[in-house]
Design a protein around this motif. Structure first.
Motif, PDB file in Angstrom:
ATOM      1  N   LEU A 198     113.202   2.919  11.867  1.00  0.00           N
ATOM      2  CA  LEU A 198     114.444   2.169  11.990  1.00  0.00           C
ATOM      3  C   LEU A 198     115.618   2.804  11.253  1.00  0.00           C
ATOM      4  CD1 LEU A 198     112.977  -1.429  11.608  1.00  0.00           C
ATOM      5  CD2 LEU A 198     113.552  -0.212  13.731  1.00  0.00           C
ATOM      6  N   LEU A 199     115.383   3.436  10.119  1.00  0.00           N
ATOM      7  CA  LEU A 199     116.489   3.965   9.335  1.00  0.00           C
ATOM      8  C   LEU A 199     116.619   5.482   9.380  1.00  0.00           C
ATOM      9  CD1 LEU A 199     116.177   1.702   6.162  1.00  0.00           C
ATOM     10  CD2 LEU A 199     117.744   1.447   8.097  1.00  0.00           C
ATOM     11  N   SER A 200     115.489   6.185   9.434  1.00  0.00           N
ATOM     12  CA  SER A 200     115.536   7.640   9.312  1.00  0.00           C
ATOM     13  C   SER A 200     115.603   8.368  10.641  1.00  0.00           C
ATOM     14  CB  SER A 200     114.314   8.140   8.536  1.00  0.00           C
ATOM     15  OG  SER A 200     114.297   7.570   7.262  1.00  0.00           O
ATOM     16  N   GLY A 201     115.399   7.657  11.721  1.00  0.00           N
ATOM     17  CA  GLY A 201     115.486   8.289  13.031  1.00  0.00           C
ATOM     18  C   GLY A 201     114.273   9.122  13.396  1.00  0.00           C
ATOM     19  N   THR A 249     114.961  18.394   6.568  1.00  0.00           N
ATOM     20  CA  THR A 249     115.562  18.060   5.271  1.00  0.00           C
ATOM     21  C   THR A 249     116.410  16.800   5.350  1.00  0.00           C
ATOM     22  OG1 THR A 249     115.575  20.395   4.683  1.00  0.00           O
ATOM     23  CG2 THR A 249     116.993  18.952   3.398  1.00  0.00           C
ATOM     24  N   GLN A 250     117.209  16.671   6.390  1.00  0.00           N
ATOM     25  CA  GLN A 250     118.061  15.486   6.529  1.00  0.00           C
ATOM     26  C   GLN A 250     117.223  14.216   6.668  1.00  0.00           C
ATOM     27  OE1 GLN A 250     121.366  15.417   6.022  1.00  0.00           O
ATOM     28  NE2 GLN A 250     121.094  13.202   6.067  1.00  0.00           N
ATOM     29  N   GLN A 251     116.150  14.284   7.453  1.00  0.00           N
ATOM     30  CA  GLN A 251     115.277  13.118   7.606  1.00  0.00           C
ATOM     31  C   GLN A 251     114.613  12.751   6.278  1.00  0.00           C
ATOM     32  OE1 GLN A 251     112.878  14.756  10.797  1.00  0.00           O
ATOM     33  NE2 GLN A 251     113.712  13.266  12.251  1.00  0.00           N
ATOM     34  N   ILE A 252     114.189  13.773   5.532  1.00  0.00           N
ATOM     35  CA  ILE A 252     113.562  13.518   4.233  1.00  0.00           C
ATOM     36  C   ILE A 252     114.551  12.869   3.278  1.00  0.00           C
ATOM     37  CG2 ILE A 252     112.580  14.617   2.171  1.00  0.00           C
ATOM     38  CD1 ILE A 252     111.258  16.659   4.086  1.00  0.00           C
ATOM     39  N   ILE A 253     115.759  13.432   3.201  1.00  0.00           N
ATOM     40  CA  ILE A 253     116.778  12.872   2.306  1.00  0.00           C
ATOM     41  C   ILE A 253     117.094  11.433   2.689  1.00  0.00           C
ATOM     42  CG2 ILE A 253     119.221  13.029   1.637  1.00  0.00           C
ATOM     43  CD1 ILE A 253     118.844  16.128   1.814  1.00  0.00           C
ATOM     44  N   THR A 254     117.270  11.196   3.987  1.00  0.00           N
ATOM     45  CA  THR A 254     117.587   9.847   4.454  1.00  0.00           C
ATOM     46  C   THR A 254     116.450   8.881   4.161  1.00  0.00           C
ATOM     47  OG1 THR A 254     118.973  10.762   6.209  1.00  0.00           O
ATOM     48  CG2 THR A 254     118.268   8.469   6.466  1.00  0.00           C
ATOM     49  N   ALA A 255     115.213   9.310   4.458  1.00  0.00           N
ATOM     50  CA  ALA A 255     114.071   8.421   4.245  1.00  0.00           C
ATOM     51  C   ALA A 255     113.878   8.113   2.765  1.00  0.00           C
ATOM     52  CB  ALA A 255     112.802   9.048   4.823  1.00  0.00           C
ATOM     53  N   CYS A 271     102.413   0.230   2.109  1.00  0.00           N
ATOM     54  CA  CYS A 271     103.107   1.479   2.445  1.00  0.00           C
ATOM     55  C   CYS A 271     103.065   1.782   3.938  1.00  0.00           C
ATOM     56  CB  CYS A 271     102.528   2.647   1.643  1.00  0.00           C
ATOM     57  SG  CYS A 271     103.029   2.606  -0.088  1.00  0.00           S
ATOM     58  N   PHE A 272     101.986   1.389   4.601  1.00  0.00           N
ATOM     59  CA  PHE A 272     101.924   1.614   6.041  1.00  0.00           C
ATOM     60  C   PHE A 272     103.041   0.847   6.743  1.00  0.00           C
ATOM     61  CE2 PHE A 272     100.561   1.314  10.392  1.00  0.00           C
ATOM     62  CZ  PHE A 272      99.946   2.536  10.637  1.00  0.00           C
ATOM     63  N   ILE A 273     103.166  -0.418   6.431  1.00  0.00           N
ATOM     64  CA  ILE A 273     104.157  -1.275   7.091  1.00  0.00           C
ATOM     65  C   ILE A 273     105.583  -0.902   6.679  1.00  0.00           C
ATOM     66  CG2 ILE A 273     104.999  -3.653   7.289  1.00  0.00           C
ATOM     67  CD1 ILE A 273     101.987  -4.489   6.994  1.00  0.00           C
ATOM     68  N   ALA A 274     105.833  -0.817   5.389  1.00  0.00           N
ATOM     69  CA  ALA A 274     107.190  -0.508   4.909  1.00  0.00           C
ATOM     70  C   ALA A 274     107.605   0.903   5.299  1.00  0.00           C
ATOM     71  CB  ALA A 274     107.261  -0.682   3.392  1.00  0.00           C
ATOM     72  N   GLY A 275     106.697   1.858   5.157  1.00  0.00           N
ATOM     73  CA  GLY A 275     107.024   3.244   5.488  1.00  0.00           C
ATOM     74  C   GLY A 275     107.364   3.426   6.952  1.00  0.00           C
ATOM     75  N   MET A 276     106.595   2.819   7.816  1.00  0.00           N
ATOM     76  CA  MET A 276     106.850   2.947   9.249  1.00  0.00           C
ATOM     77  C   MET A 276     108.197   2.322   9.613  1.00  0.00           C
ATOM     78  SD  MET A 276     104.000   2.526  12.111  1.00  0.00           S
ATOM     79  CE  MET A 276     104.196   3.477  13.594  1.00  0.00           C
ATOM     80  N   SER A 280     110.678   9.826  15.057  1.00  0.00           N
ATOM     81  CA  SER A 280     110.018   9.299  16.246  1.00  0.00           C
ATOM     82  C   SER A 280     108.800   8.486  15.819  1.00  0.00           C
ATOM     83  CB  SER A 280     109.580  10.448  17.159  1.00  0.00           C
ATOM     84  OG  SER A 280     108.536  11.187  16.544  1.00  0.00           O
ATOM     85  N   VAL A 281     108.303   7.678  16.744  1.00  0.00           N
ATOM     86  CA  VAL A 281     107.098   6.896  16.469  1.00  0.00           C
ATOM     87  C   VAL A 281     105.944   7.848  16.157  1.00  0.00           C
ATOM     88  CG1 VAL A 281     105.398   5.307  17.475  1.00  0.00           C
ATOM     89  CG2 VAL A 281     107.840   4.923  17.841  1.00  0.00           C
ATOM     90  N   GLU A 282     105.868   8.965  16.888  1.00  0.00           N
ATOM     91  CA  GLU A 282     104.803   9.933  16.654  1.00  0.00           C
ATOM     92  C   GLU A 282     104.901  10.546  15.258  1.00  0.00           C
ATOM     93  OE1 GLU A 282     106.841  10.001  19.395  1.00  0.00           O
ATOM     94  OE2 GLU A 282     105.402   9.216  20.837  1.00  0.00           O
ATOM     95  N   GLN A 283     106.117  10.922  14.837  1.00  0.00           N
ATOM     96  CA  GLN A 283     106.296  11.463  13.484  1.00  0.00           C
ATOM     97  C   GLN A 283     105.910  10.419  12.440  1.00  0.00           C
ATOM     98  OE1 GLN A 283     110.477  12.739  13.790  1.00  0.00           O
ATOM     99  NE2 GLN A 283     109.828  14.720  12.938  1.00  0.00           N
ATOM    100  N   SER A 284     106.336   9.190  12.652  1.00  0.00           N
ATOM    101  CA  SER A 284     106.031   8.138  11.695  1.00  0.00           C
ATOM    102  C   SER A 284     104.528   7.874  11.627  1.00  0.00           C
ATOM    103  CB  SER A 284     106.777   6.853  12.038  1.00  0.00           C
ATOM    104  OG  SER A 284     106.543   5.879  11.053  1.00  0.00           O
TER     105      SER A 284
END
Length: 147
Positions: free
Chosen positions: A32-35, A108-114, A22-27, A37-41
């Motif tokens: 790459l897909l949800s936009g 919300t948009q980031q959550i839906i996209t992710a 989950c660490f690797i796939a989630g990041m 930031s590295v800090e948020q991820s």
């Protein structure tokens, strides 16, 4: 059925597998897909660590139950197992993922996209995780649903 030590080894294998995967796939999905930031991820991944530790063994047991159900009511084929892995992964992980992203301030948009990307990506991710989990269980010398 299982000795205490084999249950502990299985829980350790399931935890190791879920945390790493989950660490690797989630990041990758978040950046790459949800936009995000590295800090948020990284925040999301850090929040997800204790969550993944807490849900790893129950998820492994849930997945095994879904696979047993699929095997009981369908042919024992690669496709049946793959679809069962996919359904187990998406149905268990999506609500947890929503909560993690919400807790780190994703909009919300980031959550839906992710979550949508994760659900679509789970056609590969969920199945790949199933095989990764079985590999980790073999490394820890425990038998899961399928060897």
């Amino acid at each position: 059925m299982f000795s205490r030590s084999s249950r502990l080894r299985m829980a350790a294998a399931d935890t190791f597998a879920l945390v790493v995967y989950c660490f690797i796939a989630g990041m990758a999905i978040e950046i790459l897909l949800s936009g995000m930031s590295v800090e948020q991820s990284l925040s999301s991944r850090l929040v997800s660590l204790p969550v993944n530790i807490a849900i790893a063994w129950p998820f492994g047991q849930y997945r095994d139950a879904v696979l047993r159900f699929a095997r009981r009511y369908g042919p024992d084929t690669f496709w049946t197992r793959s679809i069962a892995d996919l359904l187990a992964y998406v149905s268990f992980q999506s609500p947890v993922y929503v909560a993690i992203l919400w807790s780190v301030g994703a909009d919300t948009q980031q959550i839906i996209t992710a979550v949508a990307s994760n659900a679509v990506g789970s056609m590969i991710l969920g199945v790949a995780y199933g095989y990764f989990l079985e590999y980790c269980r073999r490394l820890f010398h425990v038998a899961g649903y399928v060897n």
